[in-house]
Design an enzyme around this catalytic site. Structure first.
Site, PDB file in Angstrom:
ATOM      1  N   PHE A  72     -22.236   2.000  20.669  1.00 13.81           N
ATOM      2  CA  PHE A  72     -22.851   2.752  19.568  1.00 13.81           C
ATOM      3  C   PHE A  72     -24.008   3.585  20.138  1.00 13.81           C
ATOM      4  CE2 PHE A  72     -25.465   3.312  15.786  1.00 13.81           C
ATOM      5  CZ  PHE A  72     -24.510   3.611  14.820  1.00 13.81           C
ATOM      6  N   ASP A 126     -25.294  -6.918  20.751  1.00 16.67           N
ATOM      7  CA  ASP A 126     -25.470  -6.224  19.480  1.00 16.67           C
ATOM      8  C   ASP A 126     -24.361  -6.715  18.548  1.00 16.67           C
ATOM      9  OD1 ASP A 126     -25.500  -4.471  17.336  1.00 16.67           O
ATOM     10  OD2 ASP A 126     -26.067  -2.726  18.554  1.00 16.67           O
ATOM     11  N   TYR A 141     -26.841  -4.890   6.687  1.00 20.52           N
ATOM     12  CA  TYR A 141     -26.334  -4.020   5.609  1.00 20.52           C
ATOM     13  C   TYR A 141     -24.847  -3.730   5.734  1.00 20.52           C
ATOM     14  CZ  TYR A 141     -27.392  -0.402   9.147  1.00 20.52           C
ATOM     15  OH  TYR A 141     -27.477   0.325  10.309  1.00 20.52           O
ATOM     16  N   LYS A 142     -24.204  -4.252   6.792  1.00 21.07           N
ATOM     17  CA  LYS A 142     -22.768  -4.019   6.959  1.00 21.07           C
ATOM     18  C   LYS A 142     -22.005  -5.183   6.319  1.00 21.07           C
ATOM     19  CE  LYS A 142     -23.534  -0.921  10.802  1.00 21.07           C
ATOM     20  NZ  LYS A 142     -23.659  -0.715  12.253  1.00 21.07           N
TER      21      LYS A 142
END
Ligand SMILES: *Cc1c(COP(=O)(O)O)cnc(C)c1O
Length: 416
Positions: free
Chosen positions: A129, A201, A226-227
């Site tokens: 990412f 991560d 929030y995922k």
């Protein structure tokens, strides 16, 4: 499952099906983007009102003590920790994933400076990412000590990239684009054999796949709430540090919330005992409070059951797309193999962006990532087998009729 009837039958047998009632999904929407922003737990609405009206409105400053605001990062951290195989007092909810990468990276490099000062390589993955790579670049620029970033890719496999010059390895457990998953235990062991510290991560892993940080003997971990954890847009992230390293953890963002006695108002910084030293400043209490709603649902469901259904939904989705959309140029990006697959499935299509816009217009919400990748999040807590059938049905129709090929679907927005 060959027919929609088969899918409906599977939904009737599904022990996780009742969990859907705990979420407030708009009618007519099939939501395949819980890997990017989770949906609203019904309980979060009451919780938000309670925090705002009673804790903030009536309690005012007293609520730091009386409503448990001060302990919230650690208390919710323990709940999340139990989902990730951490022990009590090892994990806190705080800041963003990007900031927590910065803190973990700084702490890891500092530890390595003492253990093996000649190591100057921070190893990551070209396909990681972007924020992970950007935070590494910013750290290198800040330190000005000859650090360099090395990236694993098709030409440089992990086994070859790990050597005695590497200080830290920063990897995503589940890749945000391809959905490919690393063997956390195996990679951590390999890194340790080379004297390398690992930062995992878990943005696309927490709440999506079983994780056991203790068993993996990992060093540091960060990730989002929030995922897959349904904490709400921009809800604070988390950071975990192995108990082997927690006393050596020092970070440059040494704000007062990480101080041992913040209300002594002392001049000298003194890190708190334990996980509170991973904090920096005052936390976003309203947003943080809401994380508990999604967390409680995930804990109630259990990760083993979530994983079982996630793989079944993924298998179904892949099979249906490959059989029913076989005449179209769709290429599976995600590994079929269960051991190396996370909880979303991605396909490449030359007109991926337009196809996704057409799907969203029909209420089948996934997302798009460059280059050409359609991403479909499979979230077992609020998605059923018939939903997957209907999503593929919509995809097939859009491709068969080329209804994606319209000017309105070519317009690029700020967030894809
Ligand atoms: C979503 C995601 C992030 C997001 O970081 P923020 O600081 O919350 O914006 C970081 N890393 C990975 C792997 C992600 O998937």
């Amino acid at each position: 499952m060959q027919t929609r009837e088969d899918c409906l039958a599977a939904d009737r047998q599904d022990p996780l099906a009742p969990f859907k009632q705990q979420f407030d999904l708009p009618p007519g929407i099939i939501y395949l983007d819980g890997n990017s922003l989770g949906v609203l737990p019904r309980s979060a609405q009451d919780r938000a009102l309670d925090v705002i009206k009673h804790e903030w409105g009536a309690g005012l400053i007293r609520s730091w003590n009386t409503a448990g605001w001060f302990d919230l990062p650690a208390r919710l951290g323990n709940k999340l920790g139990s989902l990730l195989g951490a022990q009590e007092g090892e994990l806190v909810i705080t800041d963003t994933t990007s900031l927590n990468i910065f803190k973990a990276l700084a702490a890891a490099l500092r530890i390595q400076q003492q253990r093996a000062p000649s190591r100057r390589v921070i190893l990551s993955e070209r396909d990681n990412f972007p924020t992970d790579l950007y935070m590494i670049q910013g750290m290198i620029d800040l330190l000005q000590q000859g650090y360099e970033m090395r990236l694993i890719d098709d030409d440089l496999p992990l086994e070859q990239a790990l050597d005695e010059t590497v200080a830290v390895l920063l990897l995503s457990h589940v890749n945000y684009r391809s959905g490919e998953m690393y063997d956390m235990n195996g990679v951590t062991t390999l890194a340790h054999e080379h004297g390398v510290l690992t930062i995992w991560d878990l943005a696309h892993a927490a709440g999506a796949v079983p994780v056991n940080l203790t068993e993996a003997d990992a060093d540091f971990a960060v990730g989002c709430t929030y995922k897959y954890l349904n904490g709400g847009p921009g809800s604070p992230a988390f950071i975990w540090v192995s108990p082997r390293l927690s006393n050596d953890f020092r970070q440059p963002l040494s704000g007062w919330w990480g101080h041992n006695r913040p209300f002594d108002m002392a001049v000298a910084y003194e890190p708190a005992e334990g996980a509170r030293r991973y904090l920096c400043g005052t936390q976003p209490i309203i947003s943080m409070s809401l994380i508990e709603c999604g967390l409680d649902i995930a804990l109630d469901a259990g990760m083993a059951e979530v994983r079982r259904k996630s793989l079944a939904l993924g298998d179904l989705f892949i099979d249906l797309v490959q059989h029913r959309c076989a005449s179209h140029p769709l290429a599976l990006v995600t590994p079929r193999n269960h051991a190396t697959r996370g909880s979303h499935v991605s396909f490449r299509h030359p007109n991926g962006f337009e196809v996704m816009q057409a799907l969203i217009k029909r209420g089948v919400i996934g997302d798009y990532r460059e280059p050409e990748v359609l991403r479909f999040g499979l979230t077992p807590l609020y998605l059923g087998y018939a939903d997957v059938w209907d999503a593929v049905d919509a995809l097939k129709d859009i491709l068969d009729t080329r209804s994606w090929d319209r000017p309105e679907f070519k317009e690029r927005t700020a967030v894809t």
